[in-house]
Scaffold this motif. Structure first.
Motif, short mmCIF file in Angstrom:
data_model
loop_
_atom_site.label_atom_id
_atom_site.label_comp_id
_atom_site.label_asym_id
_atom_site.label_seq_id
_atom_site.Cartn_x
_atom_site.Cartn_y
_atom_site.Cartn_z
N UNK A 188 0.86 -1.16 0.00
CA UNK A 188 0.00 0.00 0.00
C UNK A 188 0.90 1.22 0.00
N UNK A 189 0.62 2.15 -0.92
CA UNK A 189 1.42 3.37 -0.99
C UNK A 189 0.53 4.53 -1.41
N UNK A 190 1.03 5.73 -1.21
CA UNK A 190 0.33 6.93 -1.67
C UNK A 190 0.75 7.21 -3.11
N UNK A 191 -0.20 7.73 -3.89
CA UNK A 191 0.08 8.13 -5.27
C UNK A 191 -0.26 9.60 -5.39
N UNK A 192 0.69 10.39 -5.83
CA UNK A 192 0.48 11.83 -6.00
C UNK A 192 -0.50 12.08 -7.15
N UNK A 193 -1.08 13.26 -7.19
CA UNK A 193 -2.02 13.60 -8.26
C UNK A 193 -1.34 13.56 -9.62
N UNK A 194 -0.01 13.61 -9.65
CA UNK A 194 0.75 13.54 -10.90
C UNK A 194 0.93 12.09 -11.38
N UNK A 249 6.18 2.34 -0.35
CA UNK A 249 5.15 1.55 0.35
C UNK A 249 5.25 1.80 1.84
N UNK A 250 4.10 2.04 2.47
CA UNK A 250 4.10 2.23 3.92
C UNK A 250 3.41 1.08 4.63
N UNK A 251 2.89 0.13 3.88
CA UNK A 251 2.27 -1.05 4.50
C UNK A 251 2.42 -2.23 3.56
N UNK A 252 2.91 -3.33 4.08
CA UNK A 252 3.05 -4.57 3.30
C UNK A 252 2.60 -5.73 4.16
N UNK A 253 1.88 -6.63 3.54
CA UNK A 253 1.47 -7.86 4.20
C UNK A 253 1.69 -9.01 3.23
N UNK A 254 1.95 -10.17 3.78
CA UNK A 254 2.10 -11.35 2.94
C UNK A 254 1.16 -12.42 3.47
N UNK A 255 0.34 -12.96 2.58
CA UNK A 255 -0.59 -14.03 2.93
C UNK A 255 -0.37 -15.18 1.95
N UNK A 256 -0.34 -16.37 2.45
CA UNK A 256 -0.19 -17.54 1.58
C UNK A 256 -1.49 -18.33 1.58
N UNK A 257 -1.96 -18.61 0.40
CA UNK A 257 -3.18 -19.40 0.23
C UNK A 257 -2.95 -20.37 -0.92
N UNK A 297 -2.73 5.76 10.15
CA UNK A 297 -1.67 5.05 9.43
C UNK A 297 -1.39 5.67 8.06
N UNK A 298 -2.43 6.04 7.31
CA UNK A 298 -2.19 6.56 5.97
C UNK A 298 -2.09 8.09 5.91
N UNK A 299 -2.61 8.81 6.89
CA UNK A 299 -2.64 10.27 6.85
C UNK A 299 -1.25 10.91 6.65
#
Length: 84
Positions: free
Chosen positions: A1-7, A13-21, A39-41
């Motif tokens: 998860x990351x922020x994307x500028x208007x440009x 990335x400020x949040x990463x998770x790993x899930x195995x299924x 967290x995202x602000x």
């Protein structure tokens, strides 16, 4: 998860998770990730969005599949009612 500028430029990335299924063909599964405002602000500007990237692999072939979701956040409208 990351922020994307208007440009369109993505931040780090400020949040990463790993899930195995392991899923049989035709099967679906849901993974929920809750992200709080605190967290995202710090990562967002006035016109920014959040970008979620998800990737998976087919075990038998090694084929990698990826999907991105761009979420634009809107400031709620403020409604004032003047009495009298």
């Amino acid at each position: 998860l990351c922020a994307v500028r208007y440009t369109g430029v993505a931040g780090a990335a400020f949040r990463q998770e790993q899930h195995r299924r392991t899923l049989p063909p035709g099967q679906e599964d849901t993974v929920t990730m809750t992200v709080t405002y605190t967290e995202y602000q710090p990562h967002l500007g006035d016109q920014d969005a959040l970008k979620l990237t998800v990737a998976g692999a087919v075990q038998e072939t090694g084929q990698v599949l990826a999907k991105e979701l761009l979420v634009r956040l809107h400031t709620p409208e403020l409604t004032l009612t003047v009495m009298g």
